[in-house]
Design a protein around this motif. Structure first.
Motif, PDB file in Angstrom:
ATOM      1  N   PHE A 129       0.810  -1.297   0.054  1.00  0.00           N
ATOM      2  CA  PHE A 129      -0.004   0.039  -0.025  1.00  0.00           C
ATOM      3  C   PHE A 129       0.856   1.145  -0.136  1.00  0.00           C
ATOM      4  O   PHE A 129       0.369   2.193  -0.455  1.00  0.00           O
ATOM      5  N   SER A 130       1.877   1.201   0.754  1.00  0.00           N
ATOM      6  CA  SER A 130       2.808   2.378   0.613  1.00  0.00           C
ATOM      7  C   SER A 130       3.285   2.598  -0.700  1.00  0.00           C
ATOM      8  O   SER A 130       3.495   4.012  -1.281  1.00  0.00           O
ATOM      9  N   SER A 131       3.669   1.646  -1.535  1.00  0.00           N
ATOM     10  CA  SER A 131       4.090   1.927  -3.050  1.00  0.00           C
ATOM     11  C   SER A 131       2.996   2.547  -3.790  1.00  0.00           C
ATOM     12  O   SER A 131       3.075   3.532  -4.588  1.00  0.00           O
ATOM     13  N   LEU A 132       1.708   1.768  -3.615  1.00  0.00           N
ATOM     14  CA  LEU A 132       0.580   2.284  -4.313  1.00  0.00           C
ATOM     15  C   LEU A 132       0.045   3.548  -4.061  1.00  0.00           C
ATOM     16  O   LEU A 132      -0.189   4.511  -5.247  1.00  0.00           O
ATOM     17  N   VAL A 133       0.384   3.947  -2.964  1.00  0.00           N
ATOM     18  CA  VAL A 133      -0.278   5.407  -2.505  1.00  0.00           C
ATOM     19  C   VAL A 133       0.634   6.250  -2.894  1.00  0.00           C
ATOM     20  O   VAL A 133       0.182   7.124  -3.527  1.00  0.00           O
ATOM     21  N   LYS A 134       1.871   6.220  -3.167  1.00  0.00           N
ATOM     22  CA  LYS A 134       3.012   7.000  -3.537  1.00  0.00           C
ATOM     23  C   LYS A 134       2.696   7.103  -5.049  1.00  0.00           C
ATOM     24  O   LYS A 134       2.961   8.050  -5.398  1.00  0.00           O
ATOM     25  N   SER A 135       2.513   6.013  -5.644  1.00  0.00           N
ATOM     26  CA  SER A 135       2.178   6.055  -7.173  1.00  0.00           C
ATOM     27  C   SER A 135       0.999   7.025  -7.335  1.00  0.00           C
ATOM     28  O   SER A 135       1.123   7.846  -8.499  1.00  0.00           O
TER      29      SER A 135
END
Length: 601
Positions: A129-135
């Motif tokens: 989720f950290s990666s997706l939210v950053k994206s």
């Protein structure tokens, strides 16, 4: 995590450890394909740690590939991932999602997540989720970001420090500061990154009151938070606050210094910028570019060239596209054609001529140095053109007195499907002006509405100058009176010069009163009317103008010329004797004058 990984590796076979050793070396696309063959031959793709390592390295290699295949590495990594033997390993899936995010492939990262949730037993974790939210934040994908947020709440990761911090940063990037602040206030645990994300969000939105209040509450301010605040004040033009905060910083990095230098340059305080630049303990290419660009921006081309030479002589930094685009206007202003030629050869050697902005700056430099043929050649060789490129060529022909050629380029631009903008039309009207094409000028001035453009005061100024030079004073005056703008000093001076050229003293007297009231320090207006009185032998009126000029503090600018000799630029100012070879120059000039006088007799 590190100890667990080392324990796992201690149980590996020698062939697995050899593969890991190969992956840890500096690899190329070819060597990675060889490692993949080695893994397949020895059935090592079942080792998920090795497979994940291979996919991560293959993805990161994409940034170094040629322009013709910018994502070749990540495409190959994705093909390997899609053929993975184990479908639901969270660590492996996270690595592939993160790789897409790292390459700014938002759609691919989001689609992959949905496919994994639908087709496999993939269980997302806080890293997912950290990666997706950053994206979502980087791509300003508001709808998708809200959808991911719903998933986070449903699965139960909304109180995870890393995920909630990423959400705060995402909503701040969306400009939804109320939502970001609510999430921040709900956090049971906060990190330095959480505070900084919200501060940066407020600063980016220009809400410096909330940004400063929050900044003052940060328990342990880090360099990122300080830099964010300084940068925000700089962009708002509040250099006093930026300087105070800069002085408060317990430590500074090159970003801090460069941000301040940029701010001072942008506010016209070039001396303050140079003082900071000289005081920097460590400089990078961005610092040099900011200072060089600052000199050009503040009309100090000679200082820009000095600094450019200093960078080349005393540092290991090599000019990049930004340096080139910054220094070329200075070269054009000084007419340093030899240096311009060197820059052009450097651009070709380093293959920077693929960048449209670099080519546009080159053709603009050649045009302003009078080499319009070379400017056209640069334009014709450009791999891609944009409106600014066409504008530079049109203006280049215009300033070199090639009005018909400028109009031909303009028509070619329209045929090629490029839409002209306000700057294009200034170039077109200037071309008509320089070549005395009155009817053409009127035609294209009226046609601006057909292109969806509104005539600005600069366009009216071009037309007033065009009509005035052609002796159409009555028409020019009516145009000034019909303008939806108040006439500025440039238009009044232009019209005054037209009156002087046509020897229309009474009209010039009326115009000069408005011009002097608007620009009392503009010496050109006084000189124009004084010369007009002198031509009419009205000596008393001419003396009165000189008196008025002194009373208003207007001083005639000293004439100056610039010439390039053996790649060195020399500046000569009227009445100045500081040149080291002044006596020799003076004797040559006297000899030339004597020879000229002899031929007359």
């Amino acid at each position: 995590m590190r100890e667990q990984e080392q324990l796992q590796q201690s149980l590996w076979s020698p062939i697995e450890r050899k593969c890991l050793s190969l992956l840890q070396q500096r690899n190329t696309k070819t060597s990675l394909l060889q490692i993949q063959a080695f893994m397949l031959r020895n059935a090592l793709e079942t080792n998920l740690n090795l497979l994940t390592k291979f996919i991560s390295i293959c993805s990161s290699l994409a940034v170094s590939l040629s322009q013709s295949d910018p994502f070749g590495g990540i495409h190959h990594a994705r093909r390997v991932f899609d053929r993975r033997p184990q479908r639901d390993d969270t660590f492996l899936c996270n690595s592939m999602i993160k790789a897409h995010v790292g390459m700014h492939q938002f759609a691919e990262s989001f689609t992959l997540y949905k496919d994994l949730r639908r087709d496999t037993g993939f269980a997302p974790d806080n890293f997912t989720f950290s990666s997706l939210v950053k994206s979502c934040g980087v791509s300003t994908a508001v709808w998708e970001g809200q959808e991911i947020h719903s998933h986070i709440i449903r699965i139960g990761f909304c109180f995870d420090l890393y995920v909630s911090t990423a959400l705060v940063d995402m909503y701040a990037k969306f400009g939804k500061m109320g939502r970001a602040r609510n999430l921040f206030d709900e956090m049971t645990q906060r990190s330095q990154v959480s505070w900084t994300a919200l501060i940066v969000g407020y600063a980016r939105c220009g809400d410096m009151d909330n940004a400063r209040k929050l900044f003052n509450l940060v328990p342990d301010k880090d360099l990122v938070a300080f830099n964010a605040m300084v940068d925000a004040y700089v962009k708002l033009g509040d250099m006093g606050s930026a300087r105070n905060l800069f002085n408060e910083m317990p430590e500074r990095n090159v970003v801090s210094w460069t941000s301040m230098i940029y701010g001072y340059c942008n506010n016209g305080d070039i001396d303050g910028a140079r003082s900071l630049f000289d005081a920097m303990p460590e400089k990078n290419l961005f610092s040099w570019n900011s200072m060089i660009g600052g000199y050009c921006q503040n009309k100090q081309p000679r200082e820009a060239l000095k600094l450019f030479h200093e960078m080349q002589s005393n540092t290991s930094f090599e000019p990049d596209a930004v340096t080139i685009v910054s220094i070329l206007p200075a070269i054009a202003d000084l007419g340093a054609l030899d240096l311009g030629g060197w820059v052009h050869r450097f651009v070709r050697r380093k293959k920077l001529d693929r960048a449209t902005n670099v080519c546009t700056a080159l053709l603009d430099m050649y045009a302003k140095c009078g080499e319009i043929t070379k400017a056209r050649r640069v334009f014709d060789e450009m791999p891609e053109k944009e409106t600014a490129s066409w504008n530079a060529l049109i203006n280049g022909f215009a300033v070199n007195g090639c009005g018909k050629e400028a109009l031909e380029v303009f028509l070619e631009m329209i045929r090629e499907g490029f839409k002209p903008n306000e700057i294009t039309m200034i170039g077109v009207l200037s071309a008509c002006n320089h070549s005395g094409l009155v009817e053409e000028g009127k035609r294209w001035f009226k046609a601006m509405g057909e292109f969806g453009l509104t005539s600005q005061i600069e366009h009216y100024g071009c037309m007033v100058d065009l009509l005035g030079r052609a002796g159409c004073l009555e028409e020019a005056q009516k145009l000034i009176e019909s303008m939806p703008y108040e006439a500025n000093g440039i238009i009044l001076s232009s019209f005054l010069y037209a009156c002087g050229h046509s020897k229309d003293v009474s009209r010039a007297e009326r115009v000069v009163k408005k011009a002097i009231k608007m620009e009392p320090g503009n010496d050109g207006n006084y000189v124009m009317l004084r010369n007009l009185y002198a031509s009419e032998r009205r000596w008393r009126d001419a003396e009165e103008i000189k008196t008025l000029m002194r009373r208003n503090g207007a001083k005639k600018e000293v004439g100056c010329s610039v010439v390039e000799v053996e790649s060195r630029v020399w500046e000569f100012v009227a009445g100045d004797r500081v040149h080291p070879q002044w006596e020799g120059i003076q004797s040559v000039l006297e000899a030339v004058a004597d020879a000229h006088e002899g031929t007359r007799h």
